[in-house]
Structures are given as structure tokens and as C-alpha cells.
Design a protein around this motif. Structure first.
Motif, PDB file in Angstrom:
ATOM      1  N   ASN A  17      -4.308  -3.105   5.506  1.00  0.00           N
ATOM      2  CA  ASN A  17      -3.037  -3.792   5.321  1.00  0.00           C
ATOM      3  C   ASN A  17      -2.701  -3.955   3.842  1.00  0.00           C
ATOM      4  N   ALA A  18      -3.716  -4.272   3.037  1.00  0.00           N
ATOM      5  CA  ALA A  18      -3.490  -4.430   1.597  1.00  0.00           C
ATOM      6  C   ALA A  18      -2.999  -3.110   1.008  1.00  0.00           C
ATOM      7  N   ALA A  19      -3.631  -2.011   1.414  1.00  0.00           N
ATOM      8  CA  ALA A  19      -3.254  -0.697   0.897  1.00  0.00           C
ATOM      9  C   ALA A  19      -1.846  -0.311   1.375  1.00  0.00           C
ATOM     10  N   ALA A  20      -1.616  -0.442   2.679  1.00  0.00           N
ATOM     11  CA  ALA A  20      -0.330  -0.023   3.247  1.00  0.00           C
ATOM     12  C   ALA A  20       0.812  -0.866   2.685  1.00  0.00           C
ATOM     13  N   TYR A  21       0.592  -2.166   2.558  1.00  0.00           N
ATOM     14  CA  TYR A  21       1.633  -3.049   2.041  1.00  0.00           C
ATOM     15  C   TYR A  21       1.979  -2.684   0.596  1.00  0.00           C
ATOM     16  N   THR A  22       0.945  -2.507  -0.219  1.00  0.00           N
ATOM     17  CA  THR A  22       1.162  -2.206  -1.635  1.00  0.00           C
ATOM     18  C   THR A  22       1.918  -0.877  -1.791  1.00  0.00           C
ATOM     19  N   LEU A  23       1.549   0.111  -0.997  1.00  0.00           N
ATOM     20  CA  LEU A  23       2.212   1.418  -1.038  1.00  0.00           C
ATOM     21  C   LEU A  23       3.670   1.314  -0.595  1.00  0.00           C
ATOM     22  N   ALA A  24       3.880   0.603   0.530  1.00  0.00           N
ATOM     23  CA  ALA A  24       5.234   0.493   1.078  1.00  0.00           C
ATOM     24  C   ALA A  24       6.145  -0.266   0.119  1.00  0.00           C
ATOM     25  N   LYS A  25       5.604  -1.308  -0.476  1.00  0.00           N
ATOM     26  CA  LYS A  25       6.390  -2.150  -1.375  1.00  0.00           C
ATOM     27  C   LYS A  25       6.832  -1.354  -2.608  1.00  0.00           C
ATOM     28  N   ALA A 320     -12.344  -6.293   0.393  1.00  0.00           N
ATOM     29  CA  ALA A 320     -11.569  -5.317   1.162  1.00  0.00           C
ATOM     30  C   ALA A 320     -10.127  -5.260   0.664  1.00  0.00           C
ATOM     31  N   MET A 321      -9.507  -6.437   0.540  1.00  0.00           N
ATOM     32  CA  MET A 321      -8.101  -6.482   0.110  1.00  0.00           C
ATOM     33  C   MET A 321      -7.950  -5.948  -1.312  1.00  0.00           C
ATOM     34  N   THR A 322      -8.916  -6.291  -2.161  1.00  0.00           N
ATOM     35  CA  THR A 322      -8.845  -5.835  -3.551  1.00  0.00           C
ATOM     36  C   THR A 322      -8.992  -4.316  -3.628  1.00  0.00           C
ATOM     37  N   SER A 323      -9.927  -3.761  -2.860  1.00  0.00           N
ATOM     38  CA  SER A 323     -10.103  -2.301  -2.878  1.00  0.00           C
ATOM     39  C   SER A 323      -8.879  -1.608  -2.303  1.00  0.00           C
ATOM     40  N   GLY A 324      -8.294  -2.194  -1.260  1.00  0.00           N
ATOM     41  CA  GLY A 324      -7.083  -1.617  -0.668  1.00  0.00           C
ATOM     42  C   GLY A 324      -5.941  -1.593  -1.680  1.00  0.00           C
ATOM     43  N   ARG A 325      -5.807  -2.704  -2.394  1.00  0.00           N
ATOM     44  CA  ARG A 325      -4.741  -2.783  -3.403  1.00  0.00           C
ATOM     45  C   ARG A 325      -4.985  -1.788  -4.532  1.00  0.00           C
ATOM     46  N   LEU A 326      -6.214  -1.702  -5.025  1.00  0.00           N
ATOM     47  CA  LEU A 326      -6.506  -0.794  -6.145  1.00  0.00           C
ATOM     48  C   LEU A 326      -6.363   0.674  -5.734  1.00  0.00           C
ATOM     49  N   ALA A 327      -6.740   0.974  -4.492  1.00  0.00           N
ATOM     50  CA  ALA A 327      -6.560   2.346  -3.996  1.00  0.00           C
ATOM     51  C   ALA A 327      -5.077   2.683  -3.963  1.00  0.00           C
ATOM     52  N   ALA A 328      -4.290   1.738  -3.440  1.00  0.00           N
ATOM     53  CA  ALA A 328      -2.845   1.962  -3.349  1.00  0.00           C
ATOM     54  C   ALA A 328      -2.232   2.107  -4.737  1.00  0.00           C
ATOM     55  N   GLU A 329      -2.629   1.256  -5.665  1.00  0.00           N
ATOM     56  CA  GLU A 329      -2.072   1.315  -7.024  1.00  0.00           C
ATOM     57  C   GLU A 329      -2.388   2.656  -7.687  1.00  0.00           C
ATOM     58  N   THR A 330      -3.570   3.195  -7.378  1.00  0.00           N
ATOM     59  CA  THR A 330      -3.938   4.509  -7.912  1.00  0.00           C
ATOM     60  C   THR A 330      -2.987   5.582  -7.377  1.00  0.00           C
ATOM     61  N   VAL A 331      -2.761   5.519  -6.053  1.00  0.00           N
ATOM     62  CA  VAL A 331      -1.876   6.509  -5.420  1.00  0.00           C
ATOM     63  C   VAL A 331      -0.450   6.377  -5.955  1.00  0.00           C
ATOM     64  N   ILE A 332       0.000   5.143  -6.132  1.00  0.00           N
ATOM     65  CA  ILE A 332       1.360   4.897  -6.638  1.00  0.00           C
ATOM     66  C   ILE A 332       1.513   5.498  -8.042  1.00  0.00           C
ATOM     67  N   ALA A 333       0.520   5.258  -8.890  1.00  0.00           N
ATOM     68  CA  ALA A 333       0.577   5.773 -10.266  1.00  0.00           C
ATOM     69  C   ALA A 333       0.638   7.306 -10.266  1.00  0.00           C
ATOM     70  N   LEU A 334      -0.188   7.934  -9.427  1.00  0.00           N
ATOM     71  CA  LEU A 334      -0.190   9.399  -9.357  1.00  0.00           C
ATOM     72  C   LEU A 334       1.151   9.912  -8.844  1.00  0.00           C
ATOM     73  N   HIS A 335       1.671   9.210  -7.830  1.00  0.00           N
ATOM     74  CA  HIS A 335       2.963   9.571  -7.241  1.00  0.00           C
ATOM     75  C   HIS A 335       4.052   9.535  -8.318  1.00  0.00           C
TER      76      HIS A 335
END
Lengths: 433, 95
Positions: A17-25, A320-335
Motif C-alpha cells: 500500500n505504501a508503494a502503490a499510494y506513493t506511485l499513484a500520488k 515495510a511502509m518505509t521500504s515501500g515508500r523508498l521503492a516507489a520514490e526510486t521508481v518515480i525518480a527514474l520515471h
């Protein structure tokens, strides 16, 4: 060509949820797949929510998240067969406007968190089990295969938040099957009681709550702990030990739970309660040394799937939430930079993790799992000795205190020897420094 | 003796009739090679039971999907473990 997403997140627990939310936002086109009927129906936790990790994702979560009680008191109990010795920390400071820890029930909480993903524009599909990862000829992960008809879906990156039993990661060869010595099995029950009974029994009012962390004879010498958490109108009570220890000891987990419920220190706290659910879950407790490779070409592991649990402090969902957020932030930056999600680029996720409290804390306790495995006295001899010492000192029977102290000292030396005691103190210091 | 059925009775399940998600890969390994049969006491839902003939029987109806059986069978790797089809299996109300 089937629809292609910027990212697919497998699983709707705290990490997913942390990853999906961060990506969607951030405006990315994200698909989240959950095998449960609704998010949360497959998820089990104690459960404590650590506010900080969620606050960094949803700052105003307190406005509508389903929280049970905020914790104002923590008790640590060391149980013997008939007694316990313990410590409390209770502070009115925890009654601040923004409390630090809450008890939650995972089914409603995960459902709420998932609703935020949808609000942010993520596509969430439930009742769908991902059966395998799709890869191109170079081995790069390019999507997932689901158990729905025509269920192949493609994405630039797949974030595996599928929990401790990450069959997808194991089958894809990202890591070995989890070893019995690196995982704990916990069982728990939820007992419902009227709200006022919970409050009077635990000396709290309103939304205040108490947690009790327990270890000692209840685990039969196995490496493990028990816990009791107060919810609004229920009590969560559970116990967990390493799977390798269960195998050796030949004890059924529910036997431990029944003994815990019957213990004279615990029984009065749940008396009259109505048991409404019995759950079991594995907890990856191998620590730092058991953490697998967390990223590769087109894939990332977050949360329990990456073994991110700090067993010493009973923290998991915040990692878990922190790793999800950091994974998402990595993907966002690359995107945003127009870069592909290759292993070389996704390595930024590992760097971000290493710089966060997650890997720093796990590194600090990297020796602890081995130390506890090799020194079972911490779970058998010491709880007994401590309880007998307290009993001796607190029994007024005409014997002088000096003699009592001598007898206590002797009991410690007899059971562990002087060198043994010093060695244990050193081993514990080294394992947690 | 604890009646595990009474505990499981409180839980909500959507059983995928006739499609067990976990299977014993080779039953003869349980009866001939495995001395410990750890699944028969470590499974928190008591899905595994020792048979009179020395084998192990599996009924996944009460399965809590924890994965212990798969991991504890670390010497023989004799448990074919998969998640149930989407939407099926245990449905935690509180979790």
C-alpha cells in the motif's frame, strides 16, 4: 498488445500500500493486485502501527484511519511458571496531539490504506493471485501472470510486496527458500470485552492503550516471545517462536497459546472475553544477514518479502511502509528522468534503504539471531532465576536479607557459573551494540 | 487436549471445494523417510495428521496460509505449497 502499467505492486499490506499510494500520488499509472477478497483479509499482525512511517506517506492519516488505541504504557514481563517479574514505562507525554504508536486491527486498517491508493488514482484489483513473473529473453521482469483468464499484465517494474511467503521471489530465483531458523511462527487470538472492562482492567481511559511484551517459561525454552495488546474493545494475545525450535521441541503452537492464556498473570486479563478469531503467521526474523538481494532487472522486494523485520524491537510494519515508500520514490525518480528500471538504476533503492533507519537498525542487531539461537539460557534459565530471586527477596520469613542475597547469587552461579554469567552479559552486549 | 476445531470454527473461510492449494508431493516420503513428521504438530491449524499406517494425511480446509508446513519440511521439501485461487481460503475479519 495488452495494457502496460508504469508499475505493478503485488500485495496490499503495509509495504504494498505504501508503494502503490506513493506511485499513484506522483501520477504514475499503477496496478495493485491482491489475492484476498478485500485488502487485509489475508494479513495478520500483532498489531502495532508506528505513526512516523505512515505520517511520511499520509501526513493526516489520523483523521480517518481506523486506529484502536494509542499506546501510553509498555510493560515487559519475564514469566516463570507461576509468576512474573517486569517493568513498566507509562508516560502522559504519549497523550500528545500526535501519538507515536497505536494498536490497530489489520483487516480494517489495510482496507482503509488501500482506499487511499484508489483515491490517489491507483487501480486495485482483489481476488487475484499472481502465479508467476513474466520475463523477456534477457531475464528482465516485464509483468505478471495471474490466475484470471488472459491474466498476463505488463509493467516497467514489478514491486513484490507479497509477504513472508514470497513464492514469486523464490520461484524466480531471487532468493532461496526461507530457512526454519530465520523465521518465527506466531499464533494469536482476539478476545472481545466491553470497552469499559478493557479500560478498567488496564488502567486507561478514552483511547489510551497498553502493550505487554512477554518472554520466559511460556516458550518452553524456545527462542520466542509473547504479546498482549489492548484494542478498543478487544485484546490481542499471541505467542511466537522460531520454526526451527518448534521442529526440535515437538510442541504445537496452539498448546503454547493455551498455556499462555491459562498463566496466572494473563488469565485474569482476558477473563470473560469472547474469542472471535484465531490466526497464525510467519515473521521473517533472520535479520540483516538473511536479507536477500532487494532489486534486479525490473523487480524490487519490499516489506516482509525482503525479510525486513526488527525482531529485537518488534518492528515490522514501519520497516515495510518505509521500504515501500523508498521503492516507489526510486521508481518515480527514474520515471521522471526517463530511465528504464534496470538493476543498475534500481540500485538507488538499496542506497536509500542503507541510508534509512531500516538497514541501520537491522545492521545494529545483525548478531542477535545467532546469539539467541546459540544461547537458549536467555529463554529458560534466566526467567526462572529472576523470578526466584524476586520471590526470595519479597518473602518475609525471618531469614535475614544478607543471607537471601547470598542464596540468590549462589543460585545464579550454580546455574550458569561465574564465567557463564559474564559470558552471557558480554554476548548480549555484543549482539545489541 | 485442545480442540483446535473450536478455534478454527471462529474463522471465516471460502473453501475452494475440490481444489486443495497445498499437497504432499510424495506421500511415501512421509511414511518411509521422514522420522520427525514435524508438520503433524507444528501446523497451527492441525491440517496434518499422522495416519495409523505411519503416513501423513493432509486436509487444507482450516488452513491459515501461514507457510509453516512448507518451511518446516526443510529436509525433504515434500510440501507442494501454493496460495489458494484469488478470493479463496482464509478471510481474516480482524487480522
Amino acid at each position: 498488445m495488452a495494457e502496460k502499467f508504469d508499475a505493478i505492486v503485488v500485495g496490499a499490506g503495509p509495504a504494498g500500500n505504501a508503494a502503490a499510494y506513493t506511485l499513484a500520488k506522483a501520477g504514475l499509472n499503477v496496478l495493485q493486485l491482491e489475492r484476498g477478497e478485500t485488502p487485509g483479509t489475508k494479513n495478520v499482525q500483532g498489531a502495532i502501527l508506528y505513526a512516523d512511517a505512515l505520517e511520511r506517506i499520509i501526513p493526516d492519516f489520523r483523521e480517518d484511519a481506523p486506529l484502536e488505541r494509542h499506546i501510553i504504557e509498555q510493560r515487559m514481563w519475564v514469566l516463570d511458571d507461576k509468576s512474573f517479574i517486569g517493568s513498566n514505562y507509562r508516560s502522559d507525554e504519549f497523550n500528545s496531539e500526535k501519538p507515536n504508536r497505536y494498536t490497530i486491527l489489520r483487516a480494517p486498517f489495510d482496507k482503509w490504506f488501500s482506499s487511499k491508493v484508489k483515491e490517489a488514482g491507483g487501480l486495485v484489483i482483489c481476488e487475484t493471485t499472481v502465479t508467476e513473473l513474466l520475463r523477456d529473453e534477457s531475464g528482465k521482469v516485464i509483468g505478471v501472470r495471474t490466475d484470471r483468464e488472459g491474466g498476463d499484465i505488463y509493467a516497467n517494474v514489478v514491486i513484490l510486496a507479497d509477504g513472508v511467503n514470497s513464492l514469486l521471489a523464490t520461484r524466480a530465483g531471487f532468493h532461496d527458500e526461507i530457512a526454519p531458523k530465520n523465521v518465527a511462527l506466531a499464533v494469536k487470538e482476539i478476545h472481545f470485552l466491553p470497552q469499559e472492562v478493557v479500560e478498567s482492567r488496564f488502567n486507561v481511559k478514552g483511547d489510551e492503550g497498553v502493550v505487554i511484551e512477554i518472554f520466559g517459561s511460556v516458550t518452553h525454552g524456545m527462542v520466542g516471545t509473547a504479546f498482549l495488546y489492548t484494542n478498543r474493545e478487544s485484546i490481542t494475545l499471541g505467542i511466537g517462536c522460531m520454526v526451527s525450535d518448534f521442529k526440535k521441541a515437538g510442541i504445537a503452537p496452539y498448546t503454547l497459546l493455551e498455556e499462555l492464556k491459562a498463566h496466572p498473570a494473563i488469565a485474569p486479563l482476558i477473563e470473560g472475553g469472547e474469542m472471535k478469531e484465531y490466526a497464525a503467521h510467519l515473521i521473517p526474523e533472520g535479520g540483516y544477514k538473511a536479507i536477500p538481494q532487494m532489486y534486479g532487472d525490473g523487480w524490487m522486494l519490499v516489506g516482509d518479502s525482503a525479510g525486513l523485520v526488527n525482531a529485537a524491537h518488534r518492528e515490522g510494519s514501519n520497516l515495510a511502509m518505509t521500504s515501500g515508500r523508498l521503492a516507489a520514490e526510486t521508481v518515480i525518480a527514474l520515471h521522471n528522468e526517463g530511465m528504464p528500471c534496470t538493476a543498475a538504476h534500481l540500485a538507488r533503492y538499496k542506497t536509500a534503504m542503507d541510508e534509512s533507519f531500516v538497514m541501520k537498525d537491522l545492521h545494529k542487531y545483525r548478531q542477535l539471531p545467532d546469539t539467541l539461537h546459540n544461547n537458549p539460557q536467555f529463554f529458560s534459565v534466566y526467567p526462572q532465576l529472576l523470578n526466584r530471586a524476586a520471590h526470595t527477596m519479597l518473602t518475609v520469613d525471618g531469614e535475614d536479607k544478607h543471607s537471601k542475597e547470598r542464596a540468590i547469587r549462589k543460585s545464579f552461579v550454580q546455574r550458569r557459573s561465574l564465567w557463564g554469567l559474564m559470558g552471557d552479559a558480554f554476548r548480549m552486549w555484543r549482539a545489541t551494540r | 487436549m485442545i480442540k483446535i476445531e473450536e478455534k478454527l470454527f471462529q474463522n471465516r473461510y471460502k473453501v475452494d471445494e475440490g481444489r486443495p492449494h497445498i499437497q504432499i508431493a510424495n506421500p511415501s516420503v512421509c511414511s518411509s523417510t521422514c522420522e520427525v513428521q514435524a508438520c503433524t504438530f507444528a501446523c497451527p491449524a492441525a491440517c496434518y495428521s499422522a495416519t495409523e499406517t505411519g503416513g501423513v494425511e493432509l486436509n487444507t480446509d482450516g488452513c491459515l496460509e501461514c507457510g509453516t508446513c512448507r518451511i518446516i519440511c526443510s529436509e525433504h521439501h515434500n510440501v507442494d505449497w501454493a496460495y489458494p485461487r484469488g478470493g479463496h481460503g482464509i478471510l481474516f475479519k480482524f487480522g
